[in-house]
Scaffold this motif. Structure first.
Motif, PDB file in Angstrom:
ATOM      1  N   ARG A 149       3.405   5.583  -5.980  1.00  0.00           N
ATOM      2  CA  ARG A 149       3.511   5.235  -7.402  1.00  0.00           C
ATOM      3  C   ARG A 149       4.849   4.572  -7.737  1.00  0.00           C
ATOM      4  O   ARG A 149       5.417   4.786  -8.797  1.00  0.00           O
ATOM      5  CB  ARG A 149       3.281   6.451  -8.276  1.00  0.00           C
ATOM      6  N   LEU A 150       5.326   3.742  -6.814  1.00  0.00           N
ATOM      7  CA  LEU A 150       6.568   3.003  -7.032  1.00  0.00           C
ATOM      8  C   LEU A 150       6.313   1.639  -7.661  1.00  0.00           C
ATOM      9  O   LEU A 150       7.231   1.028  -8.187  1.00  0.00           O
ATOM     10  CB  LEU A 150       7.325   2.823  -5.712  1.00  0.00           C
ATOM     11  N   VAL A 151       5.085   1.163  -7.590  1.00  0.00           N
ATOM     12  CA  VAL A 151       4.742  -0.126  -8.191  1.00  0.00           C
ATOM     13  C   VAL A 151       4.459   0.153  -9.668  1.00  0.00           C
ATOM     14  O   VAL A 151       3.539   0.896 -10.005  1.00  0.00           O
ATOM     15  CB  VAL A 151       3.513  -0.771  -7.513  1.00  0.00           C
ATOM     16  N   ARG A 152       5.289  -0.425 -10.553  1.00  0.00           N
ATOM     17  CA  ARG A 152       5.200  -0.141 -11.985  1.00  0.00           C
ATOM     18  C   ARG A 152       5.180  -1.442 -12.778  1.00  0.00           C
ATOM     19  O   ARG A 152       5.749  -2.437 -12.353  1.00  0.00           O
ATOM     20  CB  ARG A 152       6.364   0.720 -12.429  1.00  0.00           C
ATOM     21  N   GLY A 210       3.851   1.319 -16.811  1.00  0.00           N
ATOM     22  CA  GLY A 210       2.678   2.029 -16.327  1.00  0.00           C
ATOM     23  C   GLY A 210       2.602   1.974 -14.807  1.00  0.00           C
ATOM     24  O   GLY A 210       3.059   1.027 -14.174  1.00  0.00           O
ATOM     25  N   ASP A 211       2.011   3.029 -14.217  1.00  0.00           N
ATOM     26  CA  ASP A 211       1.915   3.056 -12.752  1.00  0.00           C
ATOM     27  C   ASP A 211       0.479   2.945 -12.247  1.00  0.00           C
ATOM     28  O   ASP A 211       0.227   3.092 -11.067  1.00  0.00           O
ATOM     29  CB  ASP A 211       2.583   4.311 -12.190  1.00  0.00           C
ATOM     30  N   LEU A 217       0.820  -1.208   0.000  1.00  0.00           N
ATOM     31  CA  LEU A 217       0.000   0.000   0.000  1.00  0.00           C
ATOM     32  C   LEU A 217       0.856   1.261   0.000  1.00  0.00           C
ATOM     33  O   LEU A 217       0.544   2.230  -0.714  1.00  0.00           O
ATOM     34  CB  LEU A 217      -0.954  -0.019   1.195  1.00  0.00           C
ATOM     35  N   ASP A 218       1.946   1.260   0.787  1.00  0.00           N
ATOM     36  CA  ASP A 218       2.846   2.415   0.815  1.00  0.00           C
ATOM     37  C   ASP A 218       3.482   2.659  -0.548  1.00  0.00           C
ATOM     38  O   ASP A 218       3.520   3.786  -1.038  1.00  0.00           O
ATOM     39  CB  ASP A 218       3.945   2.224   1.868  1.00  0.00           C
ATOM     40  N   GLN A 219       4.001   1.593  -1.165  1.00  0.00           N
ATOM     41  CA  GLN A 219       4.644   1.732  -2.472  1.00  0.00           C
ATOM     42  C   GLN A 219       3.631   2.138  -3.539  1.00  0.00           C
ATOM     43  O   GLN A 219       3.947   2.942  -4.423  1.00  0.00           O
ATOM     44  CB  GLN A 219       5.349   0.439  -2.865  1.00  0.00           C
ATOM     45  N   GLN A 220       2.440   1.596  -3.447  1.00  0.00           N
ATOM     46  CA  GLN A 220       1.394   1.934  -4.414  1.00  0.00           C
ATOM     47  C   GLN A 220       1.026   3.415  -4.275  1.00  0.00           C
ATOM     48  O   GLN A 220       0.866   4.108  -5.283  1.00  0.00           O
ATOM     49  CB  GLN A 220       0.177   1.027  -4.186  1.00  0.00           C
TER      50      GLN A 220
END
Length: 188
Positions: A31-34, A40-41, A25-28
């Motif tokens: 916008r670090l989850v790509r 795409g993010d 959730l923190d990374q999402q």
């Protein structure tokens, strides 16, 4: 460790490994989850059916049911449902909203899509090996090559749709090729 099935807005499915749900959730949120294919993010978490391996535990119910079948016992209706591991890309309606697919892809169609994806990756790898990355200078460098101001060579880089249209008007031939982030080079 938490392994999640993820999918970008273009339908590319991949796994994400996180220390916990909160890490995801923190990374999402940052916008670090790509997507490893299109970078795409806009990523969504897909439903998954986790299987826990507990030492000393009983075998999963599906295996116990299968053993009963081997001894000739009948299985009750509804047991042994299969969950597909590959999901078709979500279709979008005119407003861009996700529309659920009515049926899973035919295995032959899925196999062909996987072949096409592999061919695309191989093509991109070949382009990366045979060209020079000029990055944001692509438009300028393509013009210099076209007008004979520098030696002719294969180049790659980035250009906006407007820049590509300008090059086409000048007779400079360019090809757009989506590049997976993993093949673009090291990310810092």
């Amino acid at each position: 460790m938490k392994v999640l099935n993820l999918q970008c807005s273009h339908g590319h499915g991949f796994e994400g490994w996180f220390g916990s749900e909160q890490d995801y959730l923190d990374q999402q949120a940052r916008r670090l989850v790509r997507c490893p294919v299109c970078d795409g993010d806009q990523i969504e978490k897909l439903p998954s059916a986790p299987r826990l391996n507990l030492s000393g535990g009983r075998p999963p119910a599906s295996r116990r049911a299968g053993q009963a079948d081997e001894r000739g016992a009948e299985r009750s209706a509804g047991q042994g449902a299969a969950v597909p591991t590959k999901r078709p890309a979500p279709s979008r309606d005119a407003a861009g909203q996700r529309a659920e697919s009515a049926a899973p892809l035919d295995p032959a169609v899925q196999a062909r899509l996987e072949q096409l994806h592999a061919a695309w990756i191989e093509t991109v790898k070949a382009v990366v090996e045979r060209t020079e990355d000029v990055g944001e200078r692509f438009t300028e460098e393509a013009r210099r090559i076209h007008y004979g101001e520098t030696e002719a060579r294969g180049i790659r880089g980035t250009a906006s749709p407007e820049q590509r249209a300008e090059l086409a008007e000048e007779g400079v031939e360019v090809v757009s090729l989506p590049m997976p982030a993993a093949l673009k080079g090291p990310q810092h």
